[in-house]
Design a protein around this motif. Sequence first.
Motif, PDB file in Angstrom:
ATOM      1  N   GLU A 172       0.848  -1.185   0.000  1.00 43.39           N
ATOM      2  CA  GLU A 172       0.000   0.000   0.000  1.00 43.39           C
ATOM      3  C   GLU A 172       0.888   1.240   0.000  1.00 43.39           C
ATOM      4  O   GLU A 172       1.886   1.303   0.724  1.00 43.39           O
ATOM      5  N   LEU A 173       0.511   2.218  -0.809  1.00 37.16           N
ATOM      6  CA  LEU A 173       1.247   3.478  -0.868  1.00 37.16           C
ATOM      7  C   LEU A 173       0.297   4.630  -0.584  1.00 37.16           C
ATOM      8  O   LEU A 173      -0.804   4.673  -1.141  1.00 37.16           O
ATOM      9  N   GLY A 174       0.759   5.540   0.261  1.00 35.48           N
ATOM     10  CA  GLY A 174       0.012   6.775   0.454  1.00 35.48           C
ATOM     11  C   GLY A 174       0.256   7.695  -0.735  1.00 35.48           C
ATOM     12  O   GLY A 174       1.041   7.390  -1.638  1.00 35.48           O
ATOM     13  N   GLU A 175      -0.389   8.834  -0.717  1.00 33.95           N
ATOM     14  CA  GLU A 175      -0.290   9.782  -1.835  1.00 33.95           C
ATOM     15  C   GLU A 175       1.147  10.242  -2.067  1.00 33.95           C
ATOM     16  O   GLU A 175       1.617  10.305  -3.205  1.00 33.95           O
ATOM     17  N   VAL A 176       1.862  10.547  -0.987  1.00 31.17           N
ATOM     18  CA  VAL A 176       3.242  11.032  -1.103  1.00 31.17           C
ATOM     19  C   VAL A 176       4.153   9.917  -1.629  1.00 31.17           C
ATOM     20  O   VAL A 176       4.973  10.150  -2.529  1.00 31.17           O
ATOM     21  N   GLN A 177       4.013   8.720  -1.068  1.00 30.74           N
ATOM     22  CA  GLN A 177       4.829   7.602  -1.526  1.00 30.74           C
ATOM     23  C   GLN A 177       4.532   7.265  -2.990  1.00 30.74           C
ATOM     24  O   GLN A 177       5.434   6.918  -3.746  1.00 30.74           O
ATOM     25  N   ALA A 178       3.276   7.373  -3.400  1.00 29.91           N
ATOM     26  CA  ALA A 178       2.904   7.094  -4.794  1.00 29.91           C
ATOM     27  C   ALA A 178       3.553   8.104  -5.740  1.00 29.91           C
ATOM     28  O   ALA A 178       4.048   7.730  -6.812  1.00 29.91           O
ATOM     29  N   LYS A 198      17.936  15.479  -6.280  1.00 27.62           N
ATOM     30  CA  LYS A 198      17.725  16.723  -7.036  1.00 27.62           C
ATOM     31  C   LYS A 198      16.323  16.770  -7.649  1.00 27.62           C
ATOM     32  O   LYS A 198      15.660  17.810  -7.635  1.00 27.62           O
ATOM     33  N   ILE A 199      15.881  15.639  -8.200  1.00 24.45           N
ATOM     34  CA  ILE A 199      14.543  15.591  -8.805  1.00 24.45           C
ATOM     35  C   ILE A 199      13.475  15.843  -7.748  1.00 24.45           C
ATOM     36  O   ILE A 199      12.529  16.610  -7.971  1.00 24.45           O
ATOM     37  N   CYS A 200      13.626  15.203  -6.584  1.00 25.79           N
ATOM     38  CA  CYS A 200      12.637  15.359  -5.514  1.00 25.79           C
ATOM     39  C   CYS A 200      12.660  16.771  -4.938  1.00 25.79           C
ATOM     40  O   CYS A 200      11.609  17.297  -4.543  1.00 25.79           O
ATOM     41  N   TRP A 224      11.372  18.606  -1.587  1.00 22.99           N
ATOM     42  CA  TRP A 224      11.900  17.836  -0.467  1.00 22.99           C
ATOM     43  C   TRP A 224      13.361  18.163  -0.226  1.00 22.99           C
ATOM     44  O   TRP A 224      14.107  18.477  -1.141  1.00 22.99           O
ATOM     45  N   LYS A 225      13.770  17.989   1.017  1.00 28.86           N
ATOM     46  CA  LYS A 225      15.182  18.050   1.392  1.00 28.86           C
ATOM     47  C   LYS A 225      15.766  16.644   1.249  1.00 28.86           C
ATOM     48  O   LYS A 225      15.049  15.644   1.223  1.00 28.86           O
ATOM     49  N   THR A 234      14.690   8.990   3.422  1.00 27.96           N
ATOM     50  CA  THR A 234      13.781   8.310   4.350  1.00 27.96           C
ATOM     51  C   THR A 234      12.678   7.577   3.587  1.00 27.96           C
ATOM     52  O   THR A 234      12.401   6.398   3.843  1.00 27.96           O
ATOM     53  N   VAL A 235      12.062   8.276   2.629  1.00 25.61           N
ATOM     54  CA  VAL A 235      10.978   7.650   1.858  1.00 25.61           C
ATOM     55  C   VAL A 235      11.539   6.523   0.985  1.00 25.61           C
ATOM     56  O   VAL A 235      10.932   5.453   0.870  1.00 25.61           O
TER      57      VAL A 235
END
Length: 138
Positions: free
Chosen positions: A4-10, A29-31, A37-38, A44-45
């Motif tokens: 299962e993935l939440g919205e952020v993980q997806a 860099k992409i994130c 994101w830092k 972490t993700v």
Amino acid sequence: MNIELGEVQAAFADIIWTNEPVGSGELVKICERELKWKKPTTYTVLRKLCEKGLFKNEDGVVTSVISREEFNASKSEKFIEETFDGSLPAFIAAFISQKKLSKKEADEIQKMINDYKEGYQCSMRINGRIYRLKKGKN
């Protein structure tokens, strides 16, 4: 597979699938650009999704263990199992009772079914998504 993935993980998973193989530094860099994101958040993700078995990070290169298509197929199967007692015809009947299929869509679906009956593996891109059928059993 029951991931299962939440919205952020997806959203993060989509970035990896779109860019893989991707170096972990480039992923940061992409994130940073796309998700604001830092670096620690990205790692972490990534670690959490690696622990779930979705991705791997070997020697600083991130790749998928489970493709986007396999993941989406698994989610679709789970939805049909839970909502329609595993009946694909019941799902299709419910779907087309609410949404009119174009002739082109109906023809594409029919071609997939015919290919499946003939034992061919087929894949088709519909509205930007890839749908695959495994080899049929005659």
